[in-house]
Design a protein around this motif. Sequence first.
Motif, PDB file in Angstrom:
ATOM      1  N   LEU A 101     -24.222 -60.327  41.378  1.00 35.69           N
ATOM      2  CA  LEU A 101     -24.496 -60.364  42.812  1.00 35.69           C
ATOM      3  C   LEU A 101     -24.867 -58.985  43.337  1.00 35.69           C
ATOM      4  N   ASN A 102     -24.209 -57.976  42.804  1.00 32.45           N
ATOM      5  CA  ASN A 102     -24.540 -56.620  43.214  1.00 32.45           C
ATOM      6  C   ASN A 102     -25.972 -56.259  42.826  1.00 32.45           C
ATOM      7  N   ASP A 103     -26.431 -56.780  41.696  1.00 34.70           N
ATOM      8  CA  ASP A 103     -27.816 -56.542  41.293  1.00 34.70           C
ATOM      9  C   ASP A 103     -28.800 -57.162  42.279  1.00 34.70           C
ATOM     10  N   LEU A 104     -28.405 -58.245  42.942  1.00 28.29           N
ATOM     11  CA  LEU A 104     -29.272 -58.889  43.945  1.00 28.29           C
ATOM     12  C   LEU A 104     -29.326 -58.086  45.242  1.00 28.29           C
ATOM     13  N   ALA A 105     -28.226 -57.441  45.585  1.00 32.67           N
ATOM     14  CA  ALA A 105     -28.162 -56.671  46.832  1.00 32.67           C
ATOM     15  C   ALA A 105     -27.158 -55.552  46.657  1.00 32.67           C
ATOM     16  N   GLU A 106     -27.614 -54.451  46.062  1.00 33.63           N
ATOM     17  CA  GLU A 106     -26.681 -53.373  45.757  1.00 33.63           C
ATOM     18  C   GLU A 106     -26.473 -52.418  46.917  1.00 33.63           C
ATOM     19  N   ALA A 107     -27.370 -52.450  47.901  1.00 33.55           N
ATOM     20  CA  ALA A 107     -27.245 -51.545  49.044  1.00 33.55           C
ATOM     21  C   ALA A 107     -27.823 -52.224  50.279  1.00 33.55           C
ATOM     22  N   PRO A 108     -27.335 -51.859  51.452  1.00 36.09           N
ATOM     23  CA  PRO A 108     -27.875 -52.457  52.665  1.00 36.09           C
ATOM     24  C   PRO A 108     -29.247 -51.882  52.995  1.00 36.09           C
ATOM     25  N   LEU A 109     -30.150 -52.767  53.373  1.00 37.45           N
ATOM     26  CA  LEU A 109     -31.493 -52.369  53.783  1.00 37.45           C
ATOM     27  C   LEU A 109     -31.653 -52.675  55.265  1.00 37.45           C
ATOM     28  N   VAL A 110     -32.381 -51.840  55.974  1.00 39.33           N
ATOM     29  CA  VAL A 110     -32.724 -52.156  57.360  1.00 39.33           C
ATOM     30  C   VAL A 110     -34.077 -52.852  57.338  1.00 39.33           C
ATOM     31  N   GLY A 119     -45.627 -47.868  63.452  1.00 32.99           N
ATOM     32  CA  GLY A 119     -45.548 -47.119  64.709  1.00 32.99           C
ATOM     33  C   GLY A 119     -44.532 -45.996  64.668  1.00 32.99           C
ATOM     34  N   LEU A 120     -43.516 -46.163  63.826  1.00 29.18           N
ATOM     35  CA  LEU A 120     -42.487 -45.130  63.683  1.00 29.18           C
ATOM     36  C   LEU A 120     -42.776 -44.182  62.521  1.00 29.18           C
ATOM     37  N   GLY A 121     -43.892 -44.417  61.827  1.00 30.39           N
ATOM     38  CA  GLY A 121     -44.239 -43.582  60.681  1.00 30.39           C
ATOM     39  C   GLY A 121     -43.362 -43.861  59.475  1.00 30.39           C
ATOM     40  N   LEU A 122     -42.895 -45.108  59.332  1.00 30.55           N
ATOM     41  CA  LEU A 122     -41.994 -45.467  58.240  1.00 30.55           C
ATOM     42  C   LEU A 122     -42.668 -46.407  57.259  1.00 30.55           C
ATOM     43  N   SER A 123     -42.193 -46.392  56.029  1.00 29.79           N
ATOM     44  CA  SER A 123     -42.660 -47.299  54.977  1.00 29.79           C
ATOM     45  C   SER A 123     -41.449 -47.842  54.231  1.00 29.79           C
ATOM     46  N   SER A 124     -41.642 -48.964  53.537  1.00 32.80           N
ATOM     47  CA  SER A 124     -40.563 -49.499  52.700  1.00 32.80           C
ATOM     48  C   SER A 124     -40.095 -48.427  51.730  1.00 32.80           C
ATOM     49  N   GLY A 125     -38.787 -48.298  51.574  1.00 35.05           N
ATOM     50  CA  GLY A 125     -38.205 -47.305  50.686  1.00 35.05           C
ATOM     51  C   GLY A 125     -37.788 -46.025  51.378  1.00 35.05           C
ATOM     52  N   ASP A 126     -38.285 -45.777  52.596  1.00 35.80           N
ATOM     53  CA  ASP A 126     -37.853 -44.594  53.336  1.00 35.80           C
ATOM     54  C   ASP A 126     -36.375 -44.707  53.686  1.00 35.80           C
ATOM     55  N   ARG A 127     -35.722 -43.558  53.798  1.00 30.42           N
ATOM     56  CA  ARG A 127     -34.341 -43.527  54.256  1.00 30.42           C
ATOM     57  C   ARG A 127     -34.338 -43.179  55.738  1.00 30.42           C
ATOM     58  N   ALA A 137     -25.629 -44.737  61.276  1.00 27.68           N
ATOM     59  CA  ALA A 137     -25.458 -45.176  59.895  1.00 27.68           C
ATOM     60  C   ALA A 137     -26.792 -45.025  59.184  1.00 27.68           C
ATOM     61  N   ARG A 138     -26.739 -44.889  57.853  1.00 27.42           N
ATOM     62  CA  ARG A 138     -27.956 -44.643  57.066  1.00 27.42           C
ATOM     63  C   ARG A 138     -28.313 -45.850  56.216  1.00 27.42           C
ATOM     64  N   PHE A 139     -29.625 -46.145  56.182  1.00 25.73           N
ATOM     65  CA  PHE A 139     -30.116 -47.304  55.446  1.00 25.73           C
ATOM     66  C   PHE A 139     -31.462 -46.990  54.806  1.00 25.73           C
ATOM     67  N   ILE A 140     -31.876 -47.846  53.896  1.00 26.66           N
ATOM     68  CA  ILE A 140     -33.208 -47.788  53.298  1.00 26.66           C
ATOM     69  C   ILE A 140     -34.063 -48.845  53.979  1.00 26.66           C
ATOM     70  N   VAL A 141     -35.308 -48.508  54.290  1.00 24.56           N
ATOM     71  CA  VAL A 141     -36.215 -49.406  55.006  1.00 24.56           C
ATOM     72  C   VAL A 141     -36.761 -50.484  54.081  1.00 24.56           C
ATOM     73  N   LYS A 142     -36.791 -51.693  54.613  1.00 27.16           N
ATOM     74  CA  LYS A 142     -37.487 -52.815  53.978  1.00 27.16           C
ATOM     75  C   LYS A 142     -38.383 -53.424  55.060  1.00 27.16           C
ATOM     76  N   THR A 143     -39.683 -53.324  54.894  1.00 27.27           N
ATOM     77  CA  THR A 143     -40.571 -53.932  55.879  1.00 27.27           C
ATOM     78  C   THR A 143     -40.727 -55.414  55.565  1.00 27.27           C
TER      79      THR A 143
END
Length: 197
Positions: A101-110, A119-127, A137-143
Amino acid sequence: AVFDELRRATRGGPADYSGISYARINATDGVFWPCPSPDHEGTPRLFADTFPTENGRAHFHAVSHRSIAEEPTAAYPLLLTTGRLLAQYQSGTQTRRTRALNDLAEAPLVEIHPATAAGLGLSSGDRVTLSTRRGAARFIVKTTATIREDTVFVPFHWGGEQSANNLTSSILDPTSKLPEFKVCATRTDLIRDSDAD
């Protein structure tokens, strides 16, 4: 023994388990309550014909809409909503110890809409850092195009610097007295390599 006590305790009540046994559950792949006797088939759908009211009809009540307590502003231009991930369904206190299960979702993504991210200058994978009036709180971007452009989503299963619960509002609904955990205003800031630590 506990299930037998439940069967006795619910006998005659709205959620009657008295006719359900483990043998019946295993033999039929489940039994729906109420099931008041061993020969009762169970109740797959409550209120199919009547409701538990004096006239047997459903009662509807009109309510006035009340907006959320914390609307977006220039400083906090997006709405934040939180929720569960399937792989970490409840609090994560159990499931994050399970490797598959951890392999399916090992960290929270925004989750952010691609147009909003652009518009915010962000891409998937950005912190990024999500900030609200209560904390950050800190997250990794998922578009993803499955979310509204004015809203970001984060799961609440993690703690520490990834804790969505540090962001949410505890303002109470005036009627139910439930806190408004599901929505608040937020902003999203890119974490640059020089800001990471």
